[in-house]
Design a protein around this motif. Sequence first.
Motif, mmCIF file in Angstrom:
data_model
loop_
_atom_site.group_PDB
_atom_site.id
_atom_site.type_symbol
_atom_site.label_atom_id
_atom_site.label_comp_id
_atom_site.label_asym_id
_atom_site.label_seq_id
_atom_site.Cartn_x
_atom_site.Cartn_y
_atom_site.Cartn_z
ATOM 1 N N ILE A 20 0.691 -1.284 0.143
ATOM 2 C CA ILE A 20 -0.111 -0.011 -0.037
ATOM 3 C C ILE A 20 0.849 1.210 -0.047
ATOM 4 N N HIS A 21 1.699 1.260 0.756
ATOM 5 C CA HIS A 21 2.751 2.473 0.798
ATOM 6 C C HIS A 21 3.466 2.699 -0.523
ATOM 7 N N LEU A 22 3.839 1.470 -1.341
ATOM 8 C CA LEU A 22 4.307 1.650 -2.482
ATOM 9 C C LEU A 22 3.604 2.305 -3.484
ATOM 10 N N ARG A 23 2.374 1.655 -3.436
ATOM 11 C CA ARG A 23 1.328 2.368 -4.398
ATOM 12 C C ARG A 23 1.342 3.588 -4.213
ATOM 13 N N THR A 24 0.973 4.094 -2.806
ATOM 14 C CA THR A 24 0.638 5.660 -2.524
ATOM 15 C C THR A 24 1.855 6.360 -3.070
ATOM 16 N N ASP A 25 3.334 6.083 -2.776
ATOM 17 C CA ASP A 25 4.319 6.569 -3.082
ATOM 18 C C ASP A 25 4.599 6.741 -4.730
ATOM 19 N N TYR A 26 3.920 5.726 -5.419
ATOM 20 C CA TYR A 26 4.009 5.719 -6.955
ATOM 21 C C TYR A 26 2.905 6.796 -7.353
ATOM 22 N N VAL A 27 1.656 6.977 -6.735
ATOM 23 C CA VAL A 27 0.760 7.706 -7.130
ATOM 24 C C VAL A 27 1.277 9.092 -6.996
ATOM 25 N N ILE A 49 9.962 5.747 -2.936
ATOM 26 C CA ILE A 49 9.554 4.769 -3.551
ATOM 27 C C ILE A 49 10.689 3.500 -3.236
ATOM 28 N N VAL A 50 11.873 3.896 -3.386
ATOM 29 C CA VAL A 50 13.023 3.063 -3.160
ATOM 30 C C VAL A 50 12.902 2.511 -1.555
ATOM 31 N N GLU A 51 12.522 3.273 -0.731
ATOM 32 C CA GLU A 51 12.215 2.939 0.527
ATOM 33 C C GLU A 51 11.119 2.069 0.800
ATOM 34 N N SER A 52 10.180 2.173 0.065
ATOM 35 C CA SER A 52 9.129 1.329 -0.044
ATOM 36 C C SER A 52 9.442 0.111 -0.668
ATOM 37 N N ARG A 53 10.318 -0.077 -1.581
ATOM 38 C CA ARG A 53 10.650 -1.190 -2.241
ATOM 39 C C ARG A 53 11.609 -2.114 -1.384
ATOM 40 N N ARG A 54 12.407 -1.434 -0.684
ATOM 41 C CA ARG A 54 13.204 -2.052 0.479
ATOM 42 C C ARG A 54 12.235 -2.930 1.582
ATOM 43 N N ASP A 55 11.306 -2.214 1.916
ATOM 44 C CA ASP A 55 10.356 -2.741 2.910
ATOM 45 C C ASP A 55 9.658 -3.963 2.437
#
Length: 69
Positions: A20-27, A49-55
């Motif tokens: 969800i965080h990755l999707r929010t960051d992407y949007v 986005i990079v941080e979300s990918r790591r998560d």
Amino acid sequence: MSMRIGGAGGAQWGSHIASIHLRTDYVRLSTDVQSGADERKIRSDKAAIVESRRDIAATRRSGVVDVTV
């Protein structure tokens, strides 16, 4: 207020929240690019986005999460 997510399904919740965080960051990045935000804001969005990918990679115990920015 506190919330505890644990037990057998805890990893699934962690992965779900990270997704969800990755999707929010992407949007957010997409919206900022389309609206002509300044370069500092775009860099900040990309870093999120990079941080979300790591998560996500950490919750899936994988070193690879394919997201193109």
